[in-house]
Design a protein around this motif. Structure first.
Motif, PDB file in Angstrom:
ATOM      1  N   GLY A  59       0.783  -1.227   0.000  1.00 52.00           N
ATOM      2  CA  GLY A  59       0.000   0.000   0.000  1.00 52.00           C
ATOM      3  C   GLY A  59       0.815   1.278   0.000  1.00 52.00           C
ATOM      4  O   GLY A  59       0.263   2.370   0.019  1.00 52.00           O
ATOM      5  N   ASN A  60       2.139   1.174  -0.022  1.00 47.13           N
ATOM      6  CA  ASN A  60       3.003   2.355  -0.038  1.00 47.13           C
ATOM      7  C   ASN A  60       2.828   3.087  -1.368  1.00 47.13           C
ATOM      8  O   ASN A  60       2.887   2.488  -2.423  1.00 47.13           O
ATOM      9  N   ASP A  61       2.614   4.398  -1.305  1.00 47.85           N
ATOM     10  CA  ASP A  61       2.483   5.176  -2.540  1.00 47.85           C
ATOM     11  C   ASP A  61       3.520   6.292  -2.620  1.00 47.85           C
ATOM     12  O   ASP A  61       3.318   7.289  -3.288  1.00 47.85           O
ATOM     13  N   GLN A  62       4.641   6.121  -1.971  1.00 48.72           N
ATOM     14  CA  GLN A  62       5.640   7.177  -1.934  1.00 48.72           C
ATOM     15  C   GLN A  62       6.924   6.831  -2.664  1.00 48.72           C
ATOM     16  O   GLN A  62       7.894   7.555  -2.587  1.00 48.72           O
ATOM     17  N   LYS A  63       6.989   5.734  -3.370  1.00 46.09           N
ATOM     18  CA  LYS A  63       8.196   5.353  -4.085  1.00 46.09           C
ATOM     19  C   LYS A  63       8.248   6.113  -5.410  1.00 46.09           C
ATOM     20  O   LYS A  63       7.325   6.037  -6.209  1.00 46.09           O
ATOM     21  N   ILE A  64       9.319   6.877  -5.614  1.00 43.85           N
ATOM     22  CA  ILE A  64       9.514   7.602  -6.867  1.00 43.85           C
ATOM     23  C   ILE A  64      10.684   6.959  -7.594  1.00 43.85           C
ATOM     24  O   ILE A  64      11.780   6.848  -7.049  1.00 43.85           O
ATOM     25  N   ILE A  65      10.428   6.523  -8.828  1.00 41.71           N
ATOM     26  CA  ILE A  65      11.396   5.748  -9.591  1.00 41.71           C
ATOM     27  C   ILE A  65      11.506   6.328 -10.997  1.00 41.71           C
ATOM     28  O   ILE A  65      10.516   6.790 -11.566  1.00 41.71           O
ATOM     29  N   SER A  66      12.708   6.263 -11.569  1.00 42.00           N
ATOM     30  CA  SER A  66      12.892   6.747 -12.935  1.00 42.00           C
ATOM     31  C   SER A  66      12.184   5.812 -13.911  1.00 42.00           C
ATOM     32  O   SER A  66      12.023   4.614 -13.658  1.00 42.00           O
ATOM     33  N   GLY A  67      11.771   6.355 -15.038  1.00 43.29           N
ATOM     34  CA  GLY A  67      11.094   5.562 -16.057  1.00 43.29           C
ATOM     35  C   GLY A  67      11.976   4.448 -16.595  1.00 43.29           C
ATOM     36  O   GLY A  67      11.506   3.334 -16.831  1.00 43.29           O
ATOM     37  N   SER A  68      13.257   4.725 -16.764  1.00 41.36           N
ATOM     38  CA  SER A  68      14.151   3.697 -17.302  1.00 41.36           C
ATOM     39  C   SER A  68      14.313   2.535 -16.316  1.00 41.36           C
ATOM     40  O   SER A  68      14.396   1.377 -16.733  1.00 41.36           O
ATOM     41  N   ASP A  69      14.340   2.820 -15.020  1.00 43.07           N
ATOM     42  CA  ASP A  69      14.422   1.749 -14.018  1.00 43.07           C
ATOM     43  C   ASP A  69      13.137   0.921 -13.988  1.00 43.07           C
ATOM     44  O   ASP A  69      13.181  -0.296 -13.810  1.00 43.07           O
ATOM     45  N   LEU A  70      11.989   1.570 -14.171  1.00 42.56           N
ATOM     46  CA  LEU A  70      10.729   0.836 -14.228  1.00 42.56           C
ATOM     47  C   LEU A  70      10.695  -0.072 -15.454  1.00 42.56           C
ATOM     48  O   LEU A  70      10.425  -1.266 -15.345  1.00 42.56           O
ATOM     49  N   ARG A  71      10.976   0.507 -16.610  1.00 41.98           N
ATOM     50  CA  ARG A  71      10.933  -0.262 -17.858  1.00 41.98           C
ATOM     51  C   ARG A  71      11.986  -1.364 -17.890  1.00 41.98           C
ATOM     52  O   ARG A  71      11.766  -2.422 -18.466  1.00 41.98           O
ATOM     53  N   GLY A  72      13.125  -1.133 -17.253  1.00 44.31           N
ATOM     54  CA  GLY A  72      14.204  -2.115 -17.231  1.00 44.31           C
ATOM     55  C   GLY A  72      14.013  -3.225 -16.210  1.00 44.31           C
ATOM     56  O   GLY A  72      14.803  -4.165 -16.144  1.00 44.31           O
ATOM     57  N   GLY A  73      12.988  -3.129 -15.367  1.00 43.58           N
ATOM     58  CA  GLY A  73      12.704  -4.172 -14.389  1.00 43.58           C
ATOM     59  C   GLY A  73      13.541  -4.098 -13.129  1.00 43.58           C
ATOM     60  O   GLY A  73      13.560  -5.050 -12.346  1.00 43.58           O
ATOM     61  N   LYS A  74      14.221  -2.974 -12.908  1.00 42.72           N
ATOM     62  CA  LYS A  74      15.055  -2.847 -11.710  1.00 42.72           C
ATOM     63  C   LYS A  74      14.213  -2.880 -10.435  1.00 42.72           C
ATOM     64  O   LYS A  74      14.657  -3.383  -9.408  1.00 42.72           O
ATOM     65  N   TYR A  75      13.008  -2.346 -10.504  1.00 39.97           N
ATOM     66  CA  TYR A  75      12.107  -2.333  -9.348  1.00 39.97           C
ATOM     67  C   TYR A  75      10.788  -2.989  -9.729  1.00 39.97           C
ATOM     68  O   TYR A  75      10.227  -2.692 -10.777  1.00 39.97           O
ATOM     69  N   THR A  76      10.300  -3.880  -8.862  1.00 36.93           N
ATOM     70  CA  THR A  76       8.986  -4.487  -9.060  1.00 36.93           C
ATOM     71  C   THR A  76       8.100  -4.304  -7.828  1.00 36.93           C
ATOM     72  O   THR A  76       6.946  -4.688  -7.830  1.00 36.93           O
ATOM     73  N   SER A  77       8.678  -3.735  -6.761  1.00 38.81           N
ATOM     74  CA  SER A  77       7.922  -3.374  -5.562  1.00 38.81           C
ATOM     75  C   SER A  77       8.637  -2.178  -4.931  1.00 38.81           C
ATOM     76  O   SER A  77       9.689  -1.758  -5.404  1.00 38.81           O
ATOM     77  N   CYS A  78       8.086  -1.659  -3.851  1.00 37.38           N
ATOM     78  CA  CYS A  78       8.688  -0.495  -3.198  1.00 37.38           C
ATOM     79  C   CYS A  78       9.884  -0.878  -2.331  1.00 37.38           C
ATOM     80  O   CYS A  78      10.545  -0.023  -1.767  1.00 37.38           O
ATOM     81  N   GLY A  79      10.157  -2.165  -2.235  1.00 38.40           N
ATOM     82  CA  GLY A  79      11.216  -2.670  -1.362  1.00 38.40           C
ATOM     83  C   GLY A  79      10.645  -3.588  -0.299  1.00 38.40           C
ATOM     84  O   GLY A  79      11.378  -4.299   0.378  1.00 38.40           O
ATOM     85  N   CYS A  80       9.330  -3.597  -0.170  1.00 35.00           N
ATOM     86  CA  CYS A  80       8.684  -4.416   0.857  1.00 35.00           C
ATOM     87  C   CYS A  80       8.857  -5.902   0.573  1.00 35.00           C
ATOM     88  O   CYS A  80       9.001  -6.702   1.497  1.00 35.00           O
TER      89      CYS A  80
END
Length: 69
Positions: free
Chosen positions: A38-59
């Motif tokens: 339910g965390n809505d405070q994670k700000i991530i670059s578009g390239s990191d999102l598209r590249g699969g570097k992050y799939t959750s906020c870290g939880c």
């Protein structure tokens, strides 16, 4: 080349809510909502999102570490 609008896209458990500035940088990022915790405070670059570097906020990583004996 312009900024790719990521609003409304889903990457793993991250749902992109809106455009935001990356912390401590003068670059565009995307505020995401994590459907695992339910965390809505994670700000991530578009390239990191598209590249699969992050799939959750870290939880997800924290949950795995807590389950390890």
């Amino acid at each position: 080349m312009g900024i790719i609008d990521e609003t409304g896209h889903i990457y793993g458990h991250l749902h992109v809510i809106e455009k935001a500035q990356l912390p401590k940088q003068n670059k565009t990022g995307w505020r995401c909502y994590c459907d695992l915790c339910g965390n809505d405070q994670k700000i991530i670059s578009g390239s990191d999102l598209r590249g699969g570097k992050y799939t959750s906020c870290g939880c997800k990583k924290r949950m795995i570490v807590q389950e390890t004996p």
